[in-house]
Design a protein around this motif. Structure first.
Motif, PDB file in Angstrom:
ATOM      1  N   VAL B 451       0.863  -1.192   0.000  1.00 23.68           N
ATOM      2  CA  VAL B 451       0.000   0.000   0.000  1.00 23.68           C
ATOM      3  C   VAL B 451       0.895   1.236   0.000  1.00 23.68           C
ATOM      4  O   VAL B 451       1.417   1.627   1.036  1.00 23.68           O
ATOM      5  CB  VAL B 451      -0.931   0.016   1.225  1.00 23.68           C
ATOM      6  CG1 VAL B 451      -1.861   1.212   1.148  1.00 23.68           C
ATOM      7  CG2 VAL B 451      -1.720  -1.266   1.308  1.00 23.68           C
ATOM      8  N   PRO B 452       1.085   1.862  -1.151  1.00 23.42           N
ATOM      9  CA  PRO B 452       1.912   3.077  -1.190  1.00 23.42           C
ATOM     10  C   PRO B 452       1.238   4.204  -0.416  1.00 23.42           C
ATOM     11  O   PRO B 452      -0.002   4.225  -0.318  1.00 23.42           O
ATOM     12  CB  PRO B 452       1.988   3.419  -2.681  1.00 23.42           C
ATOM     13  CG  PRO B 452       1.262   2.341  -3.403  1.00 23.42           C
ATOM     14  CD  PRO B 452       0.496   1.536  -2.443  1.00 23.42           C
ATOM     15  N   PRO B 453       2.010   5.117   0.135  1.00 26.85           N
ATOM     16  CA  PRO B 453       1.435   6.147   1.030  1.00 26.85           C
ATOM     17  C   PRO B 453       0.335   6.992   0.394  1.00 26.85           C
ATOM     18  O   PRO B 453      -0.695   7.236   1.030  1.00 26.85           O
ATOM     19  CB  PRO B 453       2.639   7.004   1.421  1.00 26.85           C
ATOM     20  CG  PRO B 453       3.777   6.562   0.584  1.00 26.85           C
ATOM     21  CD  PRO B 453       3.476   5.197   0.072  1.00 26.85           C
ATOM     22  N   ALA B 454       0.534   7.435  -0.856  1.00 24.66           N
ATOM     23  CA  ALA B 454      -0.463   8.337  -1.444  1.00 24.66           C
ATOM     24  C   ALA B 454      -1.815   7.643  -1.564  1.00 24.66           C
ATOM     25  O   ALA B 454      -2.854   8.175  -1.157  1.00 24.66           O
ATOM     26  CB  ALA B 454       0.021   8.829  -2.807  1.00 24.66           C
ATOM     27  N   THR B 455      -1.797   6.431  -2.124  1.00 24.05           N
ATOM     28  CA  THR B 455      -3.050   5.698  -2.274  1.00 24.05           C
ATOM     29  C   THR B 455      -3.646   5.381  -0.910  1.00 24.05           C
ATOM     30  O   THR B 455      -4.864   5.480  -0.711  1.00 24.05           O
ATOM     31  CB  THR B 455      -2.812   4.400  -3.054  1.00 24.05           C
ATOM     32  OG1 THR B 455      -2.099   4.723  -4.243  1.00 24.05           O
ATOM     33  CG2 THR B 455      -4.110   3.726  -3.417  1.00 24.05           C
ATOM     34  N   GLY B 456      -2.785   5.005   0.031  1.00 28.13           N
ATOM     35  CA  GLY B 456      -3.265   4.720   1.378  1.00 28.13           C
ATOM     36  C   GLY B 456      -3.971   5.927   1.976  1.00 28.13           C
ATOM     37  O   GLY B 456      -5.023   5.795   2.602  1.00 28.13           O
ATOM     38  N   ALA B 457      -3.399   7.107   1.745  1.00 22.01           N
ATOM     39  CA  ALA B 457      -4.015   8.318   2.280  1.00 22.01           C
ATOM     40  C   ALA B 457      -5.393   8.548   1.660  1.00 22.01           C
ATOM     41  O   ALA B 457      -6.340   8.947   2.348  1.00 22.01           O
ATOM     42  CB  ALA B 457      -3.113   9.518   2.020  1.00 22.01           C
ATOM     43  N   VAL B 458      -5.502   8.278   0.350  1.00 28.54           N
ATOM     44  CA  VAL B 458      -6.796   8.456  -0.328  1.00 28.54           C
ATOM     45  C   VAL B 458      -7.837   7.523   0.276  1.00 28.54           C
ATOM     46  O   VAL B 458      -8.966   7.928   0.578  1.00 28.54           O
ATOM     47  CB  VAL B 458      -6.645   8.208  -1.843  1.00 28.54           C
ATOM     48  CG1 VAL B 458      -8.016   8.145  -2.506  1.00 28.54           C
ATOM     49  CG2 VAL B 458      -5.785   9.281  -2.464  1.00 28.54           C
ATOM     50  N   ILE B 459      -7.445   6.254   0.474  1.00 28.94           N
ATOM     51  CA  ILE B 459      -8.392   5.282   1.030  1.00 28.94           C
ATOM     52  C   ILE B 459      -8.791   5.703   2.439  1.00 28.94           C
ATOM     53  O   ILE B 459      -9.972   5.682   2.800  1.00 28.94           O
ATOM     54  CB  ILE B 459      -7.762   3.871   1.019  1.00 28.94           C
ATOM     55  CG1 ILE B 459      -7.488   3.434  -0.420  1.00 28.94           C
ATOM     56  CG2 ILE B 459      -8.672   2.872   1.703  1.00 28.94           C
ATOM     57  CD1 ILE B 459      -6.636   2.207  -0.533  1.00 28.94           C
ATOM     58  N   ALA B 460      -7.801   6.117   3.232  1.00 35.44           N
ATOM     59  CA  ALA B 460      -8.096   6.539   4.606  1.00 35.44           C
ATOM     60  C   ALA B 460      -9.026   7.757   4.605  1.00 35.44           C
ATOM     61  O   ALA B 460      -9.992   7.810   5.373  1.00 35.44           O
ATOM     62  CB  ALA B 460      -6.805   6.870   5.344  1.00 35.44           C
ATOM     63  N   PHE B 461      -8.746   8.701   3.716  1.00 33.22           N
ATOM     64  CA  PHE B 461      -9.581   9.904   3.621  1.00 33.22           C
ATOM     65  C   PHE B 461     -11.041   9.517   3.356  1.00 33.22           C
ATOM     66  O   PHE B 461     -11.965  10.022   4.015  1.00 33.22           O
ATOM     67  CB  PHE B 461      -9.060  10.811   2.507  1.00 33.22           C
ATOM     68  CG  PHE B 461      -9.919  12.008   2.228  1.00 33.22           C
ATOM     69  CD1 PHE B 461      -9.826  13.146   3.007  1.00 33.22           C
ATOM     70  CD2 PHE B 461     -10.838  11.990   1.182  1.00 33.22           C
ATOM     71  CE1 PHE B 461     -10.622  14.250   2.752  1.00 33.22           C
ATOM     72  CE2 PHE B 461     -11.650  13.076   0.914  1.00 33.22           C
ATOM     73  CZ  PHE B 461     -11.538  14.216   1.704  1.00 33.22           C
ATOM     74  N   ALA B 462     -11.228   8.632   2.379  1.00 34.73           N
ATOM     75  CA  ALA B 462     -12.601   8.253   2.023  1.00 34.73           C
ATOM     76  C   ALA B 462     -13.290   7.563   3.185  1.00 34.73           C
ATOM     77  O   ALA B 462     -14.458   7.842   3.481  1.00 34.73           O
ATOM     78  CB  ALA B 462     -12.595   7.347   0.792  1.00 34.73           C
ATOM     79  N   CYS B 463     -12.568   6.665   3.868  1.00 31.05           N
ATOM     80  CA  CYS B 463     -13.186   5.933   4.982  1.00 31.05           C
ATOM     81  C   CYS B 463     -13.542   6.896   6.111  1.00 31.05           C
ATOM     82  O   CYS B 463     -14.644   6.840   6.664  1.00 31.05           O
ATOM     83  CB  CYS B 463     -12.236   4.863   5.518  1.00 31.05           C
ATOM     84  SG  CYS B 463     -12.002   3.520   4.373  1.00 31.05           S
ATOM     85  N   VAL B 464     -12.606   7.764   6.447  1.00 32.78           N
ATOM     86  CA  VAL B 464     -12.840   8.670   7.575  1.00 32.78           C
ATOM     87  C   VAL B 464     -14.000   9.608   7.271  1.00 32.78           C
ATOM     88  O   VAL B 464     -14.906   9.786   8.095  1.00 32.78           O
ATOM     89  CB  VAL B 464     -11.551   9.459   7.903  1.00 32.78           C
ATOM     90  CG1 VAL B 464     -11.850  10.580   8.884  1.00 32.78           C
ATOM     91  CG2 VAL B 464     -10.504   8.527   8.485  1.00 32.78           C
ATOM     92  N   THR B 465     -14.003  10.202   6.068  1.00 35.24           N
ATOM     93  CA  THR B 465     -15.097  11.140   5.780  1.00 35.24           C
ATOM     94  C   THR B 465     -16.434  10.407   5.726  1.00 35.24           C
ATOM     95  O   THR B 465     -17.447  10.954   6.172  1.00 35.24           O
ATOM     96  CB  THR B 465     -14.872  11.869   4.442  1.00 35.24           C
ATOM     97  OG1 THR B 465     -14.532  10.901   3.450  1.00 35.24           O
ATOM     98  CG2 THR B 465     -13.773  12.897   4.549  1.00 35.24           C
ATOM     99  N   ALA B 466     -16.433   9.184   5.184  1.00 34.96           N
ATOM    100  CA  ALA B 466     -17.707   8.464   5.078  1.00 34.96           C
ATOM    101  C   ALA B 466     -18.307   8.219   6.450  1.00 34.96           C
ATOM    102  O   ALA B 466     -19.515   8.343   6.637  1.00 34.96           O
ATOM    103  CB  ALA B 466     -17.521   7.140   4.342  1.00 34.96           C
ATOM    104  N   VAL B 467     -17.472   7.888   7.432  1.00 31.92           N
ATOM    105  CA  VAL B 467     -18.002   7.626   8.769  1.00 31.92           C
ATOM    106  C   VAL B 467     -18.223   8.940   9.525  1.00 31.92           C
ATOM    107  O   VAL B 467     -19.256   9.133  10.161  1.00 31.92           O
ATOM    108  CB  VAL B 467     -17.060   6.691   9.554  1.00 31.92           C
ATOM    109  CG1 VAL B 467     -17.535   6.529  10.981  1.00 31.92           C
ATOM    110  CG2 VAL B 467     -16.983   5.343   8.868  1.00 31.92           C
ATOM    111  N   LEU B 468     -17.255   9.844   9.397  1.00 31.79           N
ATOM    112  CA  LEU B 468     -17.363  11.119  10.122  1.00 31.79           C
ATOM    113  C   LEU B 468     -18.644  11.853   9.755  1.00 31.79           C
ATOM    114  O   LEU B 468     -19.435  12.240  10.621  1.00 31.79           O
ATOM    115  CB  LEU B 468     -16.139  11.993   9.818  1.00 31.79           C
ATOM    116  CG  LEU B 468     -16.150  13.374  10.460  1.00 31.79           C
ATOM    117  CD1 LEU B 468     -16.038  13.245  11.970  1.00 31.79           C
ATOM    118  CD2 LEU B 468     -15.019  14.237   9.925  1.00 31.79           C
TER     119      LEU B 468
END
Lengths: 506, 489
Positions: B451-468
């Motif tokens: 999991v490269p950092p940039a893509t990982g950040a995108v996935i994390a962003f989507a997950c966090v915003t979806a729940v937040l």
């Protein structure tokens, strides 16, 4: 007026536990300890809330709801955080806490334990959240949220058919709950059209939406479908036997003792009590379905080859009783139904705990592969006897009182339904005693003879259940005196003159 | 004498930034002797996306204080709706740019062309979101599509990529032709291509022979239906989604939907709002067919990428529900839907990009079995993204479905709402099937998915915003509602 922070705490404690479990996921055993501590705290909170609710009379406000608090979160969606408890919901909150605690203590899963505990904790918040919701959209959110942890509990820790069972459970319930959402939005939209203001799903707004009678009947039917799938009510029960049988013991406990109650509670709260005008139109059908459920569940339980399926079908019959009382429109029967929700939860939790103990020893719960367990495992047999006798409805044990109230209340209003339902109590004795005979009596040979009795830890887990059924069997007052005033306040459509509620307790 | 129309530069600043960056990249890479690194491309893309996102805040302030306006001879609109849509596209550009960055690194795709094309396609989507004239809508549609035609073919090693591009190009060209024909008929029927003029003409005149306007409406609708892949105009999408490089698929699924839905809402709900009775049954039919066919065909897929293609058809069906309502609430609902769907779908395809592995070929469901056991974070994130798409409570996915269903019921579409809920249950079936196979007994020795950092950040962003924003519901819900209140005309 009590502080709503008690309710907030009830909802927050399990979520905090999830975070702790997650933080300590690498530490062996930490998850279990965290879960037990959280469930114990939850039980203590629930006890405090339950018994600070005034007995015998309504709270000083005259409204049954206390610990109430409403704050609008998203006006454009009509979403609000609106909590509060009354005599109907209060003991279901307590039941949730107790059953989760016992499930953690008695039906521990050691494989991927931190995930198991975390899902169970999410389920606790979701279930309690649904019980304390005074807003239908909020209720719906929690109601739906229960699906996800239950799905993962069944699908990851269940029996060989778990994937199919979990999916069937999820899709059936989701399909049913779709009707609930559409019905709720419909009522809210009609209320907004009639009275203006922002969209609102508050109980009082939906109860006085001003929708036409025929529309209300359709909404009632939609709600009944949603709750009927969850409960389950015959003929919407087809997901339940496989789900109960394939779920891990803790999963079965939670499914039957708690999630089934979400269905019956929802039916009573958001259909029968919220839309009383529509009740009279659908009452005969629901009464009929309830009675069919009682007889059908009993009949299929009698021929079940597996203890779990037997309890699943016997649950169907018990749910039939709850539905019968809930839709009877009679105060006594409704009180009985609310009480039976609690008692049935305790009894099925006991059943699935004990069946879990048997499975742990023997790897199976099929009736024909078990014989004569009474001699090698007398305490197991004794505990099973008590739970079974409660389920049969033996006087002096908890279920008797609630079934009795349901039957006399229903008899006053709908004579023949009560008569047919009463047959169900006889059938319960038949199938349970027969199953008991086959499993515990006879000559134990081979693996049967070497079945170990309950360990000390297991004995302590089963003690609270036995204590509850015995104490509430002779002294139901602490519960009934809190249930009755609310029911008396809420059941307004009774056509039959009743003696004062609460006086019926023996 | 042609008078030069006055230009409000703030209104078109996002387009200028994004297209300007694309041109600058192209020119600089042509002038520098050694080929410009793809890293530069990513940097420019992210900067352009962020800059245009920041600009939308200034636009929002302007709209909030001065109200909605038009510029360039009423051809371009600046209203709350367009600001939010452009903001969403900007976020999509950044997220998709980061995912593409890691993909290019892995696949050794050199050069900045990818980013140039992605930026120009985003310009098209932004133009569509702001278009207040059928010609400008068409212009945006073409700018968007032409960039994407090339992007779909970007994987030169894989024949399916070329095939997909050809298919997309031919059918997309046909759809554009149909759209233009529709625009011509509307012009013939109303005497204008300006959406404002069309609306006021249709609002103030009684058409004795509405046939030509109706035919034009129908053809416009067909053109749009092609772009958003609504059934029965969806046949290209599974093949194109599957054939395109996975980051491109995610990009397409996100920004095409935002651009096309923004224009569709503006054209139908605003310009042709008076013809509601004519287009509503068609939109309803498209919605129901998309929801059911998308869900039904997704269930039988064994290829996760293809399954997500059908899933996105199903999602388009839900988005159409808000349009069907045709009310402010419906427009807000669809806007909320695309707004929350964008990060989720980009992140979903980001996971598919990662799991697909070098060569972008491994998309069978088998590869996902046990992923969450081997890699709890990646697998768990994908499970969450799938649950969000299925509409799980306390995520933005639930409120997206809720908002369009509520709008449909508010507009008298209770039956449609019930059908939508049934389709949602059907769709939950395949989302859950993948989600649980992530936790199933898998091949424990399967290769670790980096999991490269940039893509990982995108996935994390989507997950966090979806729940937040699924728990803290207020902000986005109010944003969608306010945006719609500031809607032209």
């Amino acid at each position: 007026m009590h502080s709503y922070w008690w309710i907030n705490a009830l909802l927050a404690v399990p979520m905090v536990a999830v975070l702790v479990v997650f933080a300590l996921r690498k530490v062996p055993g930490a998850a279990h300890v965290t879960g037990v501590v959280a469930a114990a705290v939850e039980t203590a909170l629930a006890l405090i809330v339950s018994f600070s609710y005034p007995a015998s009379t309504l709270p000083a406000t005259g409204e049954p709801v206390t610990f109430a608090h409403r704050v609008v979160i998203a006006p454009s969606f009509g979403l609000a955080y609106d909590v509060g408890v009354d005599g109907i919901s209060i003991f279901l909150v307590l039941l949730t806490a107790i059953v989760v605690l016992l499930a953690l203590l008695g039906a521990r899963e050691r494989r991927a334990e931190s995930a198991f505990v975390a899902w169970l904790m999410v389920l606790t918040t979701a279930t309690i959240g649904a019980f304390v919701s005074r807003d239908l959209l909020e209720f719906f959110l929690f109601f739906e949220l229960t699906l996800i942890p239950s799905y993962f509990l069944i699908a990851r820790w269940g029996g060989p058919e778990r994937a199919r069972a979990a999916l069937k459970f999820f899709i059936y319930t989701l399909l049913g709950s779709g009707f609930l959402l559409v019905g709720a939005i419909y009522l809210a939209v009609v209320h907004q059209d009639n009275f203006g203001g922002p969209l609102s799903f508050a109980y009082d707004a939906l109860a006085n939406s001003g929708a036409s009678h025929s529309a209300l009947v359709w909404v009632f039917v939609a709600f009944a479908v949603a709750f009927g799938v969850k409960s389950p009510i015959w003929p919407l029960h087809t997901w339940s036997p496989i789900a109960y049988a394939e779920a891990p013991p803790a999963g079965s406990m939670v499914l039957t003792a708690l999630l089934a109650k979400l269905g019956t509670y929802g039916l009573l709260r958001f259909a029968v009590l919220m839309l009383p005008a529509a009740l009279s139109s659908v009452q005969p059908y629901l009464l009929t379905l309830a009675v069919i459920g009682i007889i059908y569940g009993s009949a299929v339980a009698a021929v079940s080859k597996d203890l779990k399926r037997l309890v699943a079908y016997s649950s169907l019959a018990q749910i039939g009783f709850i539905v019968l009382g809930s839709v009877s429109g009679n105060q006594i029967a409704t009180s009985g139904a609310v009480l039976l929700m609690f008692n049935h939860g305790v009894v099925t939790a006991g059943f699935f705990l004990l069946i879990g103990f048997i499975e742990r020893r023997r790897g199976t719960a099929t009736i024909e592969s078990l014989t004569g367990l009474q001699r090698p495992a007398p305490i197991l047999a004794a505990a099973f006897t008590v739970v079974m006798l409660t389920s049969i409805g033996l006087p002096g044990l908890s279920s008797f009182i609630s079934e009795f109230l349901i039957l006399i209340g229903t008899f006053a209003a709908h004579q023949w339904f009560a008569v047919v339902a009463a047959i169900g109590t006889v059938l319960a004795a038949l199938y349970l005693l027969w199953a008991y005979q086959r499993v515990f009596h006879g000559r134990a040979e081979g693996a049967d003879a070497s079945t170990e009795d309950l360990s000390t830890a297991e004995r302590w887990v089963i003690v609270p259940i036995i204590a509850l059924v015995v104490v509430l069997g002779v002294f139901p007052r602490p519960l009934l005196s809190r249930i009755d005033p609310t029911v008396h306040h809420d059941v307004t459509t009774t056509q039959v003159t009743n003696p004062t509620p609460g006086g019926a307790a023996p | 004498v042609i008078t030069r129309p006055s230009i409000d530069y703030l209104a078109i600043l996002p387009e200028m930034i994004v297209l300007g960056s694309a041109l600058a990249l192209l020119v600089v890479s042509a002038l520098t002797p050694s080929r410009l690194s793809w890293r530069a491309g990513t940097a420019v893309t992210v900067l352009a996306g962020v800059a245009s996102f920041v600009v939308t805040f200034f636009q929002w302030n302007r709209v909030a204080s001065d109200g909605p306006s038009t510029t360039i001879a009423h051809a371009v609109a600046l209203d709350g709706f367009s600001v939010v849509a452009v903001g969403v596209i900007s976020v999509g550009v950044v997220l998709a740019g980061l995912v593409a960055h890691d993909w290019m690194d892995r696949e050794r795709v050199a050069g900045v062309e990818y980013h140039v094309l992605a930026l120009s396609a985003a310009t098209g989507a932004m133009v569509m979101a702001q278009a207040n004239d059928l010609i400008v809508v068409f212009l945006g549609l073409e700018i968007l599509s032409i960039g994407l035609y090339v992007l779909v073919a970007f994987d030169r090693q894989r024949a399916t990529s070329q095939e997909a591009a050809l298919k997309y190009f031919l059918l997309g060209g046909l759809a554009s032709a149909i759209f233009v024909y529709g625009a011509a008929l509307i012009y013939g029927g109303t005497g204008s291509t300006s959406l404002t003029t069309i609306a006021s003409f249709l609002g103030s005149s009684v058409l004795l022979n509405p046939g030509i306007v109706l035919a034009g409406t129908g053809l416009l609708l067909v053109g749009f239906a092609f772009k958003i892949a609504a059934v029965p105009f969806h046949l290209w999408s599974p093949d194109v989604y599957e054939g395109a490089p996975t980051p491109v698929t995610g990009y397409m699924a996100a920004i095409v939907k935002v651009g096309a839905f923004a224009a569709l809402l503006r054209v139908l709900a605003s310009a042709l709002g008076t013809q509601l009775a004519a287009w509503r049954p068609i939109v309803g039919l498209l919605a129901v067919l998309s929801m059911f066919v998308g869900a039904g065909l997704a269930i039988v897929q064994r290829n996760v990428k293809r399954m997500l293609a059908y899933s996105s058809i199903n999602q388009a069906g839900f988005m159409l529900l808000g349009l069907w309502a045709g009310t402010a609430q419906g427009v807000a609902g669809t806007l909320y839907y695309v707004m929350t769907y964008t990060p989720v779908i980009i992140a979903s395809f980001a996971v598919v990009t990662l799991v697909g592995g070098p060569g972008d070929e491994g998309h069978s469901l088998e590869r996902y079995r046990g992923l969450a056991r081997r890699q709890p974070w990646l697998g768990g994130a994908f499970a969450l993204l799938l649950l969000v798409q299925s509409g799980a409570p306390f995520t933005t996915g639930f409120f997206a479905k809720f908002s369009v269903v509520a709008a449909a019921i508010g507009a008298g579409g209770t039956v449609l709402a019930i059908l939508a809920m049934v389709a949602a249950a059907l769709a939950a079936f395949f989302y859950l099937r993948v989600a649980i196979s992530l936790y199933g007994e898998g091949d424990e020795d399967a290769a670790h998915v980096p999991v490269p950092p940039a893509t990982g950040a995108v996935i994390a962003f989507a997950c966090v915003t979806a729940v937040l924003f699924g728990v803290w519901v207020g902000p986005l819900a109010n944003l969608a509602q306010h945006a719609t209140l500031l809607f032209l005309p």
